[in-house]
Design an enzyme around this catalytic site. Sequence first.
Site, mmCIF file in Angstrom:
data_model
loop_
_atom_site.group_PDB
_atom_site.id
_atom_site.type_symbol
_atom_site.label_atom_id
_atom_site.label_comp_id
_atom_site.label_asym_id
_atom_site.label_seq_id
_atom_site.Cartn_x
_atom_site.Cartn_y
_atom_site.Cartn_z
ATOM 1 N N GLY A 1 3.007 4.897 -27.153
ATOM 2 C CA GLY A 1 2.022 5.918 -26.646
ATOM 3 C C GLY A 1 0.485 5.572 -26.392
ATOM 4 N N ASN A 2 0.273 4.237 -26.156
ATOM 5 C CA ASN A 2 -1.039 4.021 -25.871
ATOM 6 C C ASN A 2 -1.380 2.643 -24.971
ATOM 7 O OD1 ASN A 2 -3.874 4.058 -26.587
ATOM 8 N ND2 ASN A 2 -3.740 3.086 -28.269
ATOM 9 N N HIS B 1 0.307 -0.152 -20.217
ATOM 10 C CA HIS B 1 0.437 1.063 -21.034
ATOM 11 C C HIS B 1 1.852 0.795 -21.658
ATOM 12 C CE1 HIS B 1 -0.023 5.383 -22.313
ATOM 13 N NE2 HIS B 1 1.377 5.147 -22.327
ATOM 14 N N CYS B 2 1.863 0.668 -23.049
ATOM 15 C CA CYS B 2 3.023 0.774 -23.776
ATOM 16 C C CYS B 2 3.617 2.043 -24.244
ATOM 17 C CB CYS B 2 2.781 0.080 -24.968
ATOM 18 S SG CYS B 2 4.314 -0.260 -26.125
ATOM 19 N N PHE B 3 4.541 2.413 -23.954
ATOM 20 C CA PHE B 3 5.279 3.832 -24.077
ATOM 21 C C PHE B 3 5.888 3.896 -25.489
ATOM 22 C CE2 PHE B 3 5.668 3.623 -19.459
ATOM 23 C CZ PHE B 3 4.950 4.997 -19.095
#
Length: 263
Positions: free
Chosen positions: A115-116, A110-112
């Site tokens: 946001g996805n 999950h890449c903050f």
Amino acid sequence: MLALRLLNVVAPAYFLCLSLVTFALQLFLFLPSMREDPAAAPLFPPALLHGALFLFLSANALGNYVLVIQNSPDDLGACQGTPARRAPCPPPSTHFCRVCARVTLRHDHHCFFTGNCIGGRNMRNFVLFCLYTSLACLYSMVAGVAYISAVLSVSFAHPLAFLTLLPTAISQFFAGAVLGSEMFVILMLYLWFAIGLACAGFCCHQLLLILRGQTRHQLRKGVAVRARPWRKNLQEVFGKRWLLGLLVPMFNVGSESSKQWDK
């Protein structure tokens, strides 16, 4: 969980603010400082070349950033629930993301900052996003170094000049010898340098996992993957039009990639 969801909102806002600040510095400080004497009339003025290169790098970074968000991994919501009502899921690459509250196939992480979740559908755009973000930041740092060198008459010929720039600039700033705008550019130099190196390292790590046909989730869980030729692994992620994708942000996933990844 509340902290993770808050980070999922703050991190994209931070990236967008950093992009706007970078654009403003390039447009109002770096480009005007590259103007030469009109009497020289070069065929390709340095400001034009610099602006074109920066627009190319930033357009690819932001374009792939948008595609990462738009092309979310496949949601297998039916895989969650009670065992009696649960549909069969491929265990090696299926993962439930607590932040997104969904089950994704070919989950990587999950890449903050976007946001996805990152998976099979947007892995290609994520790698290119990291690549062009790294290049745009490092190029902005080089342009900023040239600007500071011209404005403050600082020489960067010595290898340690960049490392000693910040403490020297802070002392001169409080003494009134350095303006606030110049101090802000110096701080941005170190931020661009840190983000550029971080994105470059992350991009290289992702490429290594792609060559091995493995996701970050599988690596963290110790899941073994079937050995396949590295060319085939690359083609499954980047597709056959990979060269065009390096020049223009585009969404291109082969029709067989999602089927072959979990075989």
